[in-house]
Write a protein that holds these residues in place. Structure first.
Motif, PDB file in Angstrom:
ATOM      1  N   ASP A  92       1.514   0.360   2.198  1.00  0.00           N
ATOM      2  CA  ASP A  92       1.958  -0.180   0.902  1.00  0.00           C
ATOM      3  C   ASP A  92       1.637   0.734  -0.277  1.00  0.00           C
ATOM      4  O   ASP A  92       1.415   0.266  -1.401  1.00  0.00           O
ATOM      5  CB  ASP A  92       1.344  -1.571   0.643  1.00  0.00           C
TER       6      ASP A  92
ATOM      7  N   GLY B 265       7.221  -3.054   4.992  1.00  0.00           N
ATOM      8  CA  GLY B 265       7.983  -3.639   3.881  1.00  0.00           C
ATOM      9  C   GLY B 265       8.034  -2.572   2.799  1.00  0.00           C
ATOM     10  O   GLY B 265       7.020  -2.297   2.174  1.00  0.00           O
ATOM     11  N   HIS B 266       9.174  -1.928   2.659  1.00  0.00           N
ATOM     12  CA  HIS B 266       9.307  -0.816   1.709  1.00  0.00           C
ATOM     13  C   HIS B 266      10.210  -1.257   0.556  1.00  0.00           C
ATOM     14  O   HIS B 266      11.388  -1.530   0.752  1.00  0.00           O
ATOM     15  CB  HIS B 266       9.897   0.419   2.411  1.00  0.00           C
TER      16      HIS B 266
ATOM     17  N   ALA C  25       4.649  -7.132   0.849  1.00  0.00           N
ATOM     18  CA  ALA C  25       6.122  -7.142   0.787  1.00  0.00           C
ATOM     19  C   ALA C  25       6.710  -7.799   2.038  1.00  0.00           C
ATOM     20  O   ALA C  25       7.854  -8.230   2.042  1.00  0.00           O
ATOM     21  CB  ALA C  25       6.637  -5.713   0.648  1.00  0.00           C
TER      22      ALA C  25
ATOM     23  N   ARG D  32      -3.066  -8.770  -1.362  1.00  0.00           N
ATOM     24  CA  ARG D  32      -3.679  -7.564  -0.792  1.00  0.00           C
ATOM     25  C   ARG D  32      -5.117  -7.446  -1.273  1.00  0.00           C
ATOM     26  O   ARG D  32      -5.413  -7.782  -2.424  1.00  0.00           O
ATOM     27  CB  ARG D  32      -2.894  -6.320  -1.232  1.00  0.00           C
TER      28      ARG D  32
HETATM   29 MG    MG Z   1       4.851  -2.142   2.378  1.00  0.00          MG
END
Ligand code: MG
Ligand code: GDP
Ligand code: IMO
Length: 420
Positions: A13, A40-41, A295, A301
């Motif tokens: 991330d 998850g971009h 994401a 986080r």
């Molecule tokens: Mg990510």
């Protein structure tokens, strides 16, 4: 023709999607080479947010094409979902993507297994429950299904029968997915992919194509989540480093550049050691300002200061030739910034962890630097120089906002400061 890899230098991330997207129109192919829908971009295009779990982070209106390589584990359901979103905004875009027929599939029972195993672990890893571990386990234990099985229904049915026999003896009635469910799922997603006109490709043919053109390899997760060298067992089940390009037929020696992406601070989702983790108000403030929520899973986080020993380790492990720093804007306005320079490991002071063991027992030793008003402030430049000197790799690019265009080279940052 240029070959470049972009990998996460921390625990994932770091902003790889945004950084890949920034560079993407300079390359003909953007290749994902590892991981699956655990990634998850996030990218922003014309004000809209897109989160890529499976697809490479290409720019919708550019000429570049995307490739999903054999080192990935493919979640076809997620792939269809993502392509449908893109198709509704950019009709015809699915045909820009190619998938390696050699890639393994994440099947519905892998997600069930992920849930079952996590719930039985004394110390859960905090996986994304996307079936990643079980899918890679099946690959290694030779109970996997490759994409090309979809085109030979007889072979597929036989394989599913044999694999189900093993799985049901292992899990008994804890596993509710049947072989018929999996077959039906695969036929359904195959039809949907056909409608979307995605391309299937042979790894062998693509090896030659890639050699004659420019390729950007998009890493997933981060070096410290790497199966071999991350904070095992609190890692993912694939290679997160540049050498993962071997799954697309490349050697790291063929890469002109390996950029490691790092945040100006550190985050981590899931369990496992995190020497510079902070708690309380300070952590909450950074989490809120940085919108530090997963994401993929939406989980908050964990947040901490920049960790130089971890970055030195990432540099050596993944052969980083340059760095891209992201989210420096999140720390704008702080008086003081703490940076961990060394670890104390069982009474010994170390600048670089000798092995992943050190992360579990490390006591962080901090330095304190002056904060910056914004990223045009000289104190920010000092922060960059400090990191470069301490890690021994240049920071070539700076990202100062979530949008793709909110990024510049360090040279431009300096020019801007001089012109102010
Ligand atoms: Mg990510
Ligand atoms: P990835 O998995 O490495 O691609 O990163 P994620 O997309 O999971 O998480 C990075 C988050 O930070 C996303 O929400 C991005 O939109 C955002 N982001 C990326 N670069 C920057 C930046 O320089 N500044 C700020 N404020 N946000 C950023
Ligand atoms: P990107 O590409 C951050 C973490 C999970 C968990 C561990 C194992 O977006 O940076 P898994 O589902 O892979 O078996 O989970 O790895 N993890 C990530 N953390 N970013 C990711 O991907 C991650 N992919 C997996 O939270 O701790």
């Amino acid at each position: 023709m240029k070959k470049m890899s972009i990998v996460g230098a921390q625990w994932g991330d770091e902003g790889k999607g945004k950084v890949v997207n920034y560079f993407s129109d300079r390359f003909e192919w953007i290749v994902r080479f590892s991981g699956g829908a655990n990634a998850g971009h996030t990218i922003y295009y014309k004000g809209k947010k897109y989160v890529n779990h499976m697809l490479p982070s290409i720019m919708p209106n550019s000429k570049s094409k995307g490739f999903l390589g054999a080192g990935m584990v493919l979640d076809l359901e997620k792939l269809v979902e993502e392509l449908n979103v893109l198709e509704s905004d950019f009709p015809g875009m699915s045909s820009k993507f190619y998938i390696d027929l050699e890639a393994f599939l994440v099947l519905p029972w892998h997600k069930e297994e992920d849930e079952i195993i996590e719930s039985m672990r004394k110390k859960p890893i905090g996986t994304t429950k996307r079936g990643i571990g079980p899918a890679y386990t099946d690959k290694v234990s030779r109970e996997g299904i490759k994409l090309y099985y979809l085109f030979d229904e007889k072979m597929l049915k036989e394989r599913l029968k044999d694999i189900y026999y093993l799985k049901s003896s292992q899990y008994g009635n804890k596993l509710t997915t049947s072989k018929e469910d999996v077959f039906e799922y695969l036929m359904k997603t195959k039809n949907e992919l056909e409608k979307l006109k995605i391309n299937y490709a042979s790894a062998v043919e693509m090896g030659n194509v890639f050699r004659s053109t420019s390729v950007l390899f998009e890493g997933a997760q981060g070096v410290l989540l790497d199966l071999d060298f991350g904070t095992y067992p609190f890692v993912t089940s694939s290679s997160c480093m540049a050498h993962g390009v071997s799954s697309v037929g490349f050697s790291t020696f063929e890469l002109d550049e390996v950029y490691g992406v790092l945040k100006a601070y550190t985050t981590r989702v899931g369990s496992g050691p995190f020497p510079t983790e902070i708690f309380g108000e300070e952590a909450d403030k950074i989490r809120e300002l940085g919108k530090e929520y997963g994401a993929t899973t939406g989980r908050p986080r964990r947040v901490g200061w920049l960790d130089l020993p971890a970055l030195r380790y990432a540099k050596i492990r993944s052969g980083l030739t340059g760095l891209v720093i992201t989210k420096a804007d999140v720390l704008n306005g702080l008086d003081k910034i703490k940076v961990c320079t060394h670890y104390e490991v069982n009474g010994k002071i170390k600048d670089t962890p000798s092995s992943s063991y050190d992360f579990f027992v490390a006591k962080p030793i901090y330095d304190e630097l002056k904060g910056w008003k914004d990223t045009n402030d000289i104190n920010f430049l000092k922060y960059l120089s400090y990191i470069e000197e301490q890690i021994g790799v240049d920071i070539d690019y700076i990202s100062y906002g979530p949008k793709t265009e909110e990024m510049c080279s360090k040279n431009n940052l300096i020019l801007n400061m001089e012109n102010k």
